[in-house]
Enzyme design. Structure first.
Site, PDB file in Angstrom:
ATOM      1  N   LYS A   1       0.817  -1.223   0.204  1.00  0.00           N
ATOM      2  CA  LYS A   1      -0.047  -0.145  -0.045  1.00  0.00           C
ATOM      3  C   LYS A   1       0.806   1.264   0.041  1.00  0.00           C
ATOM      4  CE  LYS A   1      -1.695   1.456   4.027  1.00  0.00           C
ATOM      5  NZ  LYS A   1      -1.321   3.013   4.438  1.00  0.00           N
TER       6      LYS A   1
ATOM      7  N   CYS B   1      -4.493  12.433  12.598  1.00  0.00           N
ATOM      8  CA  CYS B   1      -5.509  11.247  12.534  1.00  0.00           C
ATOM      9  C   CYS B   1      -5.037  10.656  14.020  1.00  0.00           C
ATOM     10  CB  CYS B   1      -4.985  10.350  11.499  1.00  0.00           C
ATOM     11  SG  CYS B   1      -3.326   9.709  11.707  1.00  0.00           S
TER      12      CYS B   1
ATOM     13  N   ASP C   1       4.364   0.098  12.127  1.00  0.00           N
ATOM     14  CA  ASP C   1       3.276  -0.208  11.642  1.00  0.00           C
ATOM     15  C   ASP C   1       3.153  -1.926  12.069  1.00  0.00           C
ATOM     16  OD1 ASP C   1       3.368   1.308   8.451  1.00  0.00           O
ATOM     17  OD2 ASP C   1       2.951   2.043  10.397  1.00  0.00           O
TER      18      ASP C   1
HETATM   19  C1  EPZ Z   1       4.533   6.701   6.412  1.00  0.00           C
HETATM   20  O1  EPZ Z   1       3.922   7.749   7.105  1.00  0.00           O
HETATM   21  C2  EPZ Z   1       3.394   5.602   6.300  1.00  0.00           C
HETATM   22  N1  EPZ Z   1       2.348   5.985   5.429  1.00  0.00           N
HETATM   23  C3  EPZ Z   1       3.093   5.301   7.506  1.00  0.00           C
HETATM   24  O2  EPZ Z   1       2.131   3.983   7.489  1.00  0.00           O
HETATM   25  C4  EPZ Z   1       4.246   4.655   8.442  1.00  0.00           C
HETATM   26  O3  EPZ Z   1       3.699   4.297   9.805  1.00  0.00           O
HETATM   27  C5  EPZ Z   1       5.097   5.916   8.476  1.00  0.00           C
HETATM   28  O4  EPZ Z   1       5.732   6.322   7.185  1.00  0.00           O
HETATM   29  C6  EPZ Z   1       6.540   5.477   9.525  1.00  0.00           C
HETATM   30  O5  EPZ Z   1       7.047   4.290   8.887  1.00  0.00           O
HETATM   31  C7  EPZ Z   1       2.572   5.966   4.160  1.00  0.00           C
HETATM   32  O6  EPZ Z   1       3.714   5.642   3.377  1.00  0.00           O
HETATM   33  C8  EPZ Z   1       1.263   6.384   3.179  1.00  0.00           C
HETATM   34  P1  EPZ Z   1       6.747   9.880   8.614  1.00  0.00           P
HETATM   35  P2  EPZ Z   1       4.558   9.384   7.226  1.00  0.00           P
HETATM   36  O7  EPZ Z   1       6.844  11.163   7.855  1.00  0.00           O
HETATM   37  O8  EPZ Z   1       5.451   9.511   5.756  1.00  0.00           O
HETATM   38  C9  EPZ Z   1       6.952  13.075  12.291  1.00  0.00           C
HETATM   39  C10 EPZ Z   1       0.250   2.557   7.802  1.00  0.00           C
HETATM   40  O9  EPZ Z   1      -0.413   2.146   8.642  1.00  0.00           O
HETATM   41  N2  EPZ Z   1       7.105  14.196  11.159  1.00  0.00           N
HETATM   42  O10 EPZ Z   1       7.907   8.916   8.620  1.00  0.00           O
HETATM   43  O11 EPZ Z   1       3.530  10.416   7.551  1.00  0.00           O
HETATM   44  C11 EPZ Z   1       5.587  12.432  12.326  1.00  0.00           C
HETATM   45  O12 EPZ Z   1       4.786  13.196  12.939  1.00  0.00           O
HETATM   46  C12 EPZ Z   1       0.714   4.138   7.763  1.00  0.00           C
HETATM   47  O13 EPZ Z   1       0.346   2.133   6.633  1.00  0.00           O
HETATM   48  C13 EPZ Z   1       7.248  15.390  11.454  1.00  0.00           C
HETATM   49  O14 EPZ Z   1       7.174  15.633  12.630  1.00  0.00           O
HETATM   50  O15 EPZ Z   1       5.449   9.111   8.263  1.00  0.00           O
HETATM   51  C14 EPZ Z   1       5.788  11.012  12.824  1.00  0.00           C
HETATM   52  O16 EPZ Z   1       5.967  11.407  14.279  1.00  0.00           O
HETATM   53  C15 EPZ Z   1       0.557   5.021   9.036  1.00  0.00           C
HETATM   54  N3  EPZ Z   1       7.439  16.256  10.385  1.00  0.00           N
HETATM   55  C16 EPZ Z   1       7.091  10.734  12.548  1.00  0.00           C
HETATM   56  O17 EPZ Z   1       7.840  12.000  11.939  1.00  0.00           O
HETATM   57  C17 EPZ Z   1       7.302  16.044   9.300  1.00  0.00           C
HETATM   58  O18 EPZ Z   1       7.325  16.860   8.378  1.00  0.00           O
HETATM   59  C18 EPZ Z   1       7.254   9.623  11.400  1.00  0.00           C
HETATM   60  O19 EPZ Z   1       6.494  10.158  10.156  1.00  0.00           O
HETATM   61  C19 EPZ Z   1       6.913  14.907   8.969  1.00  0.00           C
HETATM   62  C20 EPZ Z   1       7.036  13.716  10.033  1.00  0.00           C
END
Ligand code: EPZ
Length: 445
Positions: free
Chosen positions: A39, A133, A322
């Site tokens: 996904k 979310c 995840d």
């Molecule tokens: C991706 O989300 C995945 N989603 C998530 O999968 C997954 O849990 C996550 O990566 C971590 O592996 C998709 O790929 C569509 P991040 P993403 O940016 O990119 C903080 C699932 O269940 N952050 O690595 O949104 C954020 O708040 C989903 O399939 C900032 O602070 O994750 C979080 O605490 C859930 N500022 C951490 O980084 C930003 O600008 C990790 O987020 C961006 C992120």
């Protein structure tokens, strides 16, 4: 209207018709399950197709609610999409609009990934802020700051991120956190920028590598994906490509846990074992055998006695957030104590109260969950609070005594293709009941 009448009305309106999954526990599974496309690759590669001046064919795309939503968002931009046997044809040769509608973006956070490619391709992009979310605030400042470093003018007004850049310029960007989404946004934006971009402290997830491979197949020049430093040399144009995405490592982990928690010997095929290294290591710590049968096939060999272990979620190659909820379900039935520490998201323990309803013994302190193993779980009406929490309840229900009814399927359907059919194919007794009153309210009237 009397009090009881108004209560009846309130209850009636609350017991709206929502489908539920009914699972009969103590299942013993057998056979093989084949894993679908990832996904989290499919979603970002769909936005990556915006970079190409002609059509792309993406294969191994799973049939999921999130994919449907992303398709609607791309169509709203004037992109032509066509679903075919195992994939999607995406023709972004003409992008008619550069603003995605709020009502679609608010339903799918991942749509924000379109900002980078849209800006790089057209010079303008207006994306509603995705908002938080169930698992956290999900800020996007790393995406925005990186684009600004590449010369974009970006400002947020009325909840919309407005970005402009005649042509993005390569930059040396350090990410405060190895954010998957920010790494992907900036890698895609840099692919069409002028000059070289270096991303330091980049995310190393397999989906980032898949995106880089896809972009390189379109003619991009990206090196180092999968390491903490990614170097992108911008090119003026990218062409269409026929590309097959990687299997879903989280779905694979879900079925490995389903085999382990039901003490069943099953095989999981169409996987990339090296994407599952952390999960396999933890299963072995617990006492579950995992044998590589073939290049893309793993066999679960249940142990006689499972013992608890500690898990800390971290960016890849650390233990994936995840899979945290899934492993918590398994740890509730392991001898001894286990501690799970969720370090990636600030609110990703929503499954704990539901597992407690099934008889688990879990105490939460901040971002730590202390689990004391119990001899068995018992079926109960439970509700999924996010995608992976719902999956955790499914695997717990397979092991529990008696029947479990799971509501909140709108989360489960976002990330698991035909999950009932796959579980039934392994011998589980599962059925989706359409239009069932919300189980938690049964007996209220
Ligand atoms: C991706 O989300 C995945 N989603 C998530 O999968 C997954 O849990 C996550 O990566 C971590 O592996 C998709 O790929 C569509 P991040 P993403 O940016 O990119 C903080 C699932 O269940 N952050 O690595 O949104 C954020 O708040 C989903 O399939 C900032 O602070 O994750 C979080 O605490 C859930 N500022 C951490 O980084 C930003 O600008 C990790 O987020 C961006 C992120």
């Amino acid at each position: 209207m009397t009090l009881s009448q108004s209560l009846q009305n309130d209850t009636a309106s609350l017991q709206e018709e929502k489908p539920v999954l009914r699972i009969w526990g103590r299942s013993s599974l057998k056979g093989n399950v084949s894993i679908s496309g990832a996904k989290n690759s499919a979603l970002v590669l769909m936005t990556g197709a915006l970079l190409a001046s002609d059509a792309c064919q993406l294969r191994n795309i799973p049939d999921l609610a999130d994919i449907e939503s992303m398709g609607k968002i791309l169509s709203a931009l004037g992109v032509k999409l066509q679903r075919n046997n195992d994939g999607l044809t995406i023709d972004a040769s003409h992008i008619a609009k550069t603003e995605a509608p709020y009502e679609l973006v608010s339903q799918l956070r991942a749509s924000f990934f379109a900002l980078g490619p849209l800006l790089a391709r057209t010079g303008v992009a207006k994306m509603p802020l995705p908002g938080g979310c169930a698992i956290g605030a999900r800020p996007v400042e790393l995406h925005v700051r990186g684009l600004q470093k590449m010369g974009a003018e970006v400002y947020i007004e009325h909840g919309i991120v407005n970005a402009f850049a005649r042509r993005l310029k390569g930059a040396h960007i350090y990410l405060d956190y190895p954010s998957v989404g920010a790494t992907e946004t900036l890698m895609m934006a840099a692919a069409l920028a002028e000059g070289q971009t270096i991303l330091e402290n980049a995310a190393q997830e397999p989906e980032v590598i898949d995106l880089a491979d896809f972009c390189n197949a379109m003619g991009a020049r990206i090196q180092g994906a999968g390491s903490t430093t990614i170097v992108i040399d911008g090119v003026p144009k990218l062409h269409g490509v026929d590309y097959t995405i990687i299997p879903d490592r989280i779905e694979a982990g879900t079925f490995l846990v389903a085999g382990a928690i039901t003490q069943s010997e099953i095989t999981v095929s169409n996987v990339v074992p090296e994407h599952l290294f952390a999960a396999i290591a933890k299963l072995k710590d617990i006492g579950v055998g995992v044998v590589q049968e073939d290049r893309n096939v793993l066999r679960v060999v249940p142990g006689m006695l499972y013992h608890g272990t500690d898990i800390e979620t971290l960016p890849y190659p650390g233990f994936p957030t995840d899979m945290q909820a899934l492993f918590m379900s398994l740890l509730t039935l392991c001898e001894g104590n286990s501690v799970i520490t969720e370090t990636v998201f600030e609110n990703r323990l929503g499954h704990v109260p539901e597992l407690i309803r099934m008889g688990a013994h879990i105490k939460v302190k901040g971002n730590h969950a202390v689990i004391r193993g119990v001899p068995f779980l018992s079926g109960a009406p439970v509700s999924g609070t996010d995608l992976r929490a719902s999956a955790a309840l499914v695997v717990a229900a397979l092991a529990a005594e008696g029947q479990t009814t799971i509501s909140g399927l709108q989360y489960l359907d976002r990330g698991y293709e035909n999950i009932e059919a796959k579980l039934r194919g392994l011998g589980a007794r599962v059925e989706r009941i359409q239009g069932q009153s919300s189980p938690a309210l049964v007996g209220v009237s």
